[in-house]
Design an enzyme around this catalytic site. Structure first.
Site, mmCIF file in Angstrom:
data_model
loop_
_atom_site.group_PDB
_atom_site.id
_atom_site.type_symbol
_atom_site.label_atom_id
_atom_site.label_comp_id
_atom_site.label_asym_id
_atom_site.label_seq_id
_atom_site.Cartn_x
_atom_site.Cartn_y
_atom_site.Cartn_z
ATOM 1 C CE LYS A 167 -3.563 -0.803 -0.474
ATOM 2 N NZ LYS A 167 -4.012 -1.338 -1.799
ATOM 3 C CB THR A 168 4.173 2.163 -0.111
ATOM 4 O OG1 THR A 168 4.746 1.053 -0.795
ATOM 5 C CG2 THR A 168 4.108 1.885 1.371
ATOM 6 N N GLY A 169 2.391 2.148 -3.101
ATOM 7 C CA GLY A 169 2.565 2.511 -4.503
ATOM 8 C C GLY A 169 3.457 1.530 -5.247
ATOM 9 C CB THR A 170 4.802 -1.831 -4.349
ATOM 10 O OG1 THR A 170 3.529 -2.367 -4.000
ATOM 11 C CG2 THR A 170 5.558 -1.461 -3.083
ATOM 12 C CB SER B 214 -3.886 2.395 2.210
ATOM 13 O OG SER B 214 -3.943 1.774 0.972
ATOM 14 C CE LYS C 101 -2.637 -2.944 -6.017
ATOM 15 N NZ LYS C 101 -2.048 -3.432 -4.783
ATOM 16 N N GLY C 102 -5.586 3.031 -5.262
ATOM 17 C CA GLY C 102 -6.025 4.423 -5.361
ATOM 18 C C GLY C 102 -7.527 4.483 -5.194
ATOM 19 N NE ARG C 103 -10.265 0.090 -1.532
ATOM 20 C CZ ARG C 103 -9.212 -0.707 -1.461
ATOM 21 N NH1 ARG C 103 -8.055 -0.238 -1.075
ATOM 22 N NH2 ARG C 103 -9.328 -1.975 -1.793
HETATM 23 P P1 A3P Z 1 -4.589 3.826 -1.853
HETATM 24 O O1 A3P Z 1 -5.393 2.722 -2.416
HETATM 25 O O2 A3P Z 1 -4.627 3.939 -0.392
HETATM 26 O O3 A3P Z 1 -4.831 5.150 -2.518
HETATM 27 P P2 A3P Z 1 0.426 -0.838 -3.528
HETATM 28 O O4 A3P Z 1 0.443 -1.012 -4.978
HETATM 29 O O5 A3P Z 1 1.780 -0.893 -2.919
HETATM 30 O O6 A3P Z 1 -0.544 -1.752 -2.846
HETATM 31 O O7 A3P Z 1 -0.059 0.623 -3.237
HETATM 32 C C1 A3P Z 1 -1.344 1.091 -3.504
HETATM 33 C C2 A3P Z 1 -1.275 2.575 -3.410
HETATM 34 O O8 A3P Z 1 -0.524 3.071 -4.502
HETATM 35 C C3 A3P Z 1 -2.603 3.264 -3.489
HETATM 36 O O9 A3P Z 1 -3.057 3.471 -2.178
HETATM 37 C C4 A3P Z 1 -2.268 4.572 -4.202
HETATM 38 O O10 A3P Z 1 -2.388 5.699 -3.368
HETATM 39 C C5 A3P Z 1 -0.806 4.451 -4.569
HETATM 40 N N1 A3P Z 1 -0.514 4.948 -5.910
HETATM 41 C C6 A3P Z 1 0.454 5.827 -6.187
HETATM 42 N N2 A3P Z 1 0.451 6.096 -7.497
HETATM 43 C C7 A3P Z 1 -0.544 5.374 -8.054
HETATM 44 C C8 A3P Z 1 -1.048 5.256 -9.365
HETATM 45 N N3 A3P Z 1 -0.504 5.941 -10.363
HETATM 46 N N4 A3P Z 1 -2.075 4.405 -9.570
HETATM 47 C C9 A3P Z 1 -2.622 3.716 -8.568
HETATM 48 N N5 A3P Z 1 -2.200 3.794 -7.291
HETATM 49 C C10 A3P Z 1 -1.155 4.627 -7.034
#
Ligand code: A3P
Length: 861
Positions: free
Chosen positions: A592-595, A690, A812-814
């Site tokens: 949940k960091t943007g991986t 998240s 990803k990005g709620r």
């Molecule tokens: P949220 O769902 O809390 O917004 P991961 O892939 O590590 O699980 O991280 C998910 C997080 O990636 C999402 O958290 C979102 O904020 C972040 N993120 C950053 N850039 C993004 C993008 N371009 N598209 C989707 N998610 C992104």
């Protein structure tokens, strides 16, 4: 899924514990009937025990603290290396006030040379001292020069701790001193006593001398003049135990130059470690011994090396004489039936016939392959045929084979693992134990280890310096004296001292010719039996394996290494095996960091390829944290990456669950020593929320609100929400986790991404990363040509022209406006306090290490 696996793990622990109890009971019943290996000889209470996943006595826990000023290897480093104990070296500098231990307990700290004085005296080391005192971490301090030994000894007037180059004590005298001073039960006049249990003696300030060397052994001319009169009337202390009355740190101080090959000092040092750890480092005095003779029917190339009937009779005599002090001792013979018909010299053909027909029942036999082929070059069917033919050969000659143990020609297939060998060994012979010198590497700087694969225990094998060539006395490196040095306190002696089991193997040639193997083994066993209290015993291969893995439970699972970095391993991997498609970079998380976004965008770079999708595992490979996948082996892992199409191709993977798993950094480093590690750092509060939303989105019924979950005081790991809470909150302790990664990976191999910056300016961040990862890439690929802001998503996506699937999924990005509440300010405040100490430490560490501090972290103070 996670809940289940944690509970399952707990169940396994419980089961393991119960099994241990049953096992001890079983040993009592079995071994008491078996004279060769009595349960009385094994002190199970001293076996290495785990604290959760950390093993108390893993050599990893020995931490050598040395000052940055000394570039060369220190005395204690050399000593630990010679004892084949793995150490972590922590260098401390004068401005270092951040001495911390990442694992709770216990470490054994070795304070090195000139570090000691500073460490104990200077206020800047107060933190370290507090950690040591608070955790009761045992210390062995080694002082290698006069001044520092003197500093320690001053509390013990008029004695002085001193170092050896000034003391002309022969080994013999020291042995005598050790015999008088150290007491172990069963002391006998011929035994050197290896325990640091001092005879009751007056203590001064809680300090007891352990070994004293009389002053008349000292070359006074070499001593500073002002010290001479004091030295003359004193007894010199070679080792003493300081109960910590003055500084609250109990320790053993060894005041000698420990660099040499002096086996007595090594033993003394080891015993000191045992003593301060209340013998937890020790696995008792029993050592199980097995001697294998390899390729027993193999014809000699030279006539003068050919085996004779007398040589066979000598083997029988040897067994008998060794049995007098190793009850039930017997040699184990490994055979390739095909050799039987191939003797070149008539006398040798006669000798083989004599062995296989008349003397076969004097020995235990174990299988090789019929033609000594290497399994890694064979197909399943061919390997099967080879094993079956050998079995037929044994049946034809009435040779009774102990199929529970087998070895493979040239170690092929054992390590690096060839699965079909293990499978066929089980099917055809019901093998449960084998041995190799190749794991983790033939070079034994850190000692050979064992592992279990496909239910077959692989035990470490030793070679007495003889290997597979027929050697004459003069051929041995250093001649006969070299051989004697090796067995009398040298490497071969050390293998017995440091391992619960020792399997010696050399091929049949060394039992003919000069019978060098018999000479070496006889000397070795005799040396151990007369100079130590170690009890040499014989046991079945299964008992040996049980004993080994009880002492080293952390070795049960193999730790894969990179075959391409080891010439010997490359000789026994299938032809054409390549290592270039293994990943060069891993995004390790946290979740949940943007991986996913980082992985998604980076894959759009023309040279970067992420792992291939598979229906056999999760979307992420999770190879290093999931034992099930890990045991599938490195070929499976490699197959998850695209084949290298060009030299500029970079394969990488992303498994965000690697981040907070204890064993992952070590596993990655072992297989991919040069890999680069990338982690993204997002405000841990947002990360926690998240992850919470991510989890509840999959639940039918939500048990706890976020506010309730973070405030719940769940200490019982079996409580239903314990794992949920820890998954939400634990990865956010960034300092704790990053410090662990940096213990394994050099800072220059680790790249930190500010997750907020990346979310806002992904193209810029990716370009920064490329510059770090591939400074030679010019011009740097311009990510803004493929990435654009997507209003609908509210985040960046690939341009439609680049990919039809241009944005990441809904998880990803709620979008909070739709179905999710925003994080409450009171919860934010609560978590801020929750993470405060860890974040402050993280900031401090980043400042010290010159790592750019993420913007969100700057406000944590
Ligand atoms: P949220 O769902 O809390 O917004 P991961 O892939 O590590 O699980 O991280 C998910 C997080 O990636 C999402 O958290 C979102 O904020 C972040 N993120 C950053 N850039 C993004 C993008 N371009 N598209 C989707 N998610 C992104």
């Amino acid at each position: 899924m996670f809940n289940v696996s944690r509970r399952f793990k707990r169940l396994l622990y419980l089961l393991f514990f119960l099994l241990c109890i049953l096992y001890v009971k079983y040993l009592h019943s079995v071994y008491l009937e078996n004279e060769s290996f009595s349960s009385v000889d094994v002190d199970f209470s001293e076996l290495r025990r785990s604290t959760k996943e950390n093993y108390i006595l893993s050599a990893d826990y020995i931490l050598l603290v040395k000052r940055c000023t000394t570039s060369s290897k220190s005395a204690s480093h050399a000593l630990l290396a010679s004892l084949k104990l793995q150490v972590k070296v922590k260098e401390i500098s004068d401005d270092d006030d951040s001495f911390t231990l990442s694992k709770p307990l216990p470490y054994l700290i070795i304070l090195d040379d000139n570090t000691i004085v500073h460490f104990l005296k200077e206020p800047i080391y107060q933190i370290a001292r507090n950690v040591i005192i608070a955790n009761s971490v045992p210390i062995v301090a080694i002082c290698a020069n006069f001044e520092q030994c003197n500093y320690h000894a001053r509390a013990l007037p008029p004695a002085i701790a001193y170092y050896k180059s000034y003391v002309r004590t022969s080994d013999h005298e020291l042995l005598e001193i050790l015999k008088q001073r150290f007491v172990y039960e069963n002391i006998s006049s011929t035994s050197l006593v290896f325990s640091l249990s001092p005879q009751s003696k007056e203590t001064v300030n809680g300090i007891q001398p352990l070994v004293e060397i009389p002053a008349n052994n000292v070359d006074l001319n070499k001593i500073p003049e002002n010290m001479r009169s004091e030295v003359k009337k004193s007894k010199l202390i070679s080792a003493y135990y300081d109960s910590g009355k003055v500084d609250s740190i109990p320790k053993v101080v060894l005041g000698n130059d420990l660099k040499g090959n002096d086996w007595l000092y090594k033993v003394l040092f080891l015993e000191a470690c045992n003593y301060v750890t209340k013998r937890k480092l020790s696995f008792g005095l029993t050592r199980l011994i097995q001697v294998d003779i390899d390729d027993v029917l193999m014809p000699a190339k030279l006539r003068e090396n050919a085996l004779t009937k007398t040589d066979i009779n000598e083997l029988i005599k040897f067994q008998k004489s060794v049995s007098s002090f190793i009850p039930n001792f017997g040699l184990k013979l490994g055979f390739c039936g095909d050799f039987f018909t191939r003797g070149r010299h008539p006398e040798e053909i006669e000798a083989f016939k004599y062995l296989a027909r008349s003397r076969k029942d004097e020995f235990t036999w174990f299988p090789h392959l019929f033609r000594h082929y290497q399994p890694h070059n064979l197909t399943f069917n061919k390997l099967r045929e080879e094993m079956l033919e050998n079995k037929k050969f044994a049946a034809k000659y009435g040779i009774k084979v102990d199929g529970s143990y087998a070895v493979s020609p040239h170690h092929s297939g054992v390590y690096p693992v060839v699965h079909i060998l293990y499978q066929l060994w089980k099917d055809i012979w019901n093998v449960s134990v084998t041995s190799t010198e190749q794991y983790p590497h033939l070079k034994s700087s850190h000692g050979r280890k064992g592992f279990i694969y496909n239910d077959i225990s692989v035990l470490p094998r030793q070679v007495l310096g003889l290997y597979t060539r027929t050697l004459r006395f003069n051929d041995y490196p250093g001649g006969i004296l070299g051989l004697e040095r090796d067995v009398r306190g040298g490497d071969s002696f050390m293998t017995i001292l440091l391992n619960p089991v020792a399997i010696y193997m050399t091929h049949i040639g060394n039992y003919g010719a000069d019978r060098l193997a018999l000479y070496a083994l006889r000397n070795l066993f005799h040396f151990v039996a007369t100079n130590t209290n170690l009890k040499l015993r014989s046991a079945s291969p299964a008992q040996m394996a049980q004993y080994h893995f009880n002492v080293f439970p952390e070795q049960t699972l193999p730790v894969w290494t990179m075959p391409c970095d080891d010439k010997r391993h490359m000789e026994i991997v299938p032809k054409g095996f390549k290592c270039d498609s293994f990943p060069q970079m891993i995004i390790v998380g946290p979740q949940k960091t943007g991986t996913s976004a980082f992985q998604f965008f980076l894959s759009a770079h023309p040279d970067f390829s992420t792992s291939l999708p598979s229906d056999q595992s999760f979307e992420e490979i999770q190879f290093f944290n999931n034992d099930g996948y890990y045991l599938k082996g490195i070929d499976w892992y490699k197959s998850r990456f695209p084949i290298m199409a060009r030299s500029s191709q970079v394969n990488f993977e992303k498994s965000a669950s690697y981040y907070d798993k204890y064993k992952v950094p070590h596993r990655i480093k072992s297989l991919l020593p040069n890999v680069k590690i990338l982690m993204l750092l997002r405000n841990p509060i947002d990360r926690a929320y998240s992850w919470y939303l991510n989890e509840v989105s999959k639940m039918e019924k939500v048990s706890l609100t976020f506010s309730e979950l973070i405030r719940s005081n769940l200490t019982d790991p079996d409580a239903p929400d314990f794992i949920f809470r820890s998954k939400v909150l634990t990865p956010g302790f960034y300092f704790k986790h990053i410090r662990r990664w940096l213990e394994t990976f050099a800072l220059k191999s680790v790249y930190f991404v500010d997750a907020d910056f990346f979310a806002e300016k992904p193209a810029e961040e990716l370009q920064k990363f490329i510059k770090w990862f591939r400074p030679e890439e010019k011009p740097v690929f311009n990510f803004s040509t493929i990435i654009e802001f997507n209003k609908e998503k509210g985040l960046y996506c690939l341009k439609k022209s680049v990919s039809a699937k241009n944005c990441l999924g809904a998880s990803k990005g709620r979008s909070f406006s739709q179905s999710y509440d925003k994080l409450l300010p009171v919860d934010r405040e609560f978590l801020r306090n929750f993470y405060m100490a860890d974040m402050q430490n993280l900031k401090l560490m980043f400042e010290k290490k010159n790592i750019s501090i993420p913007t969100w972290l700057r406000t944590w103070r």
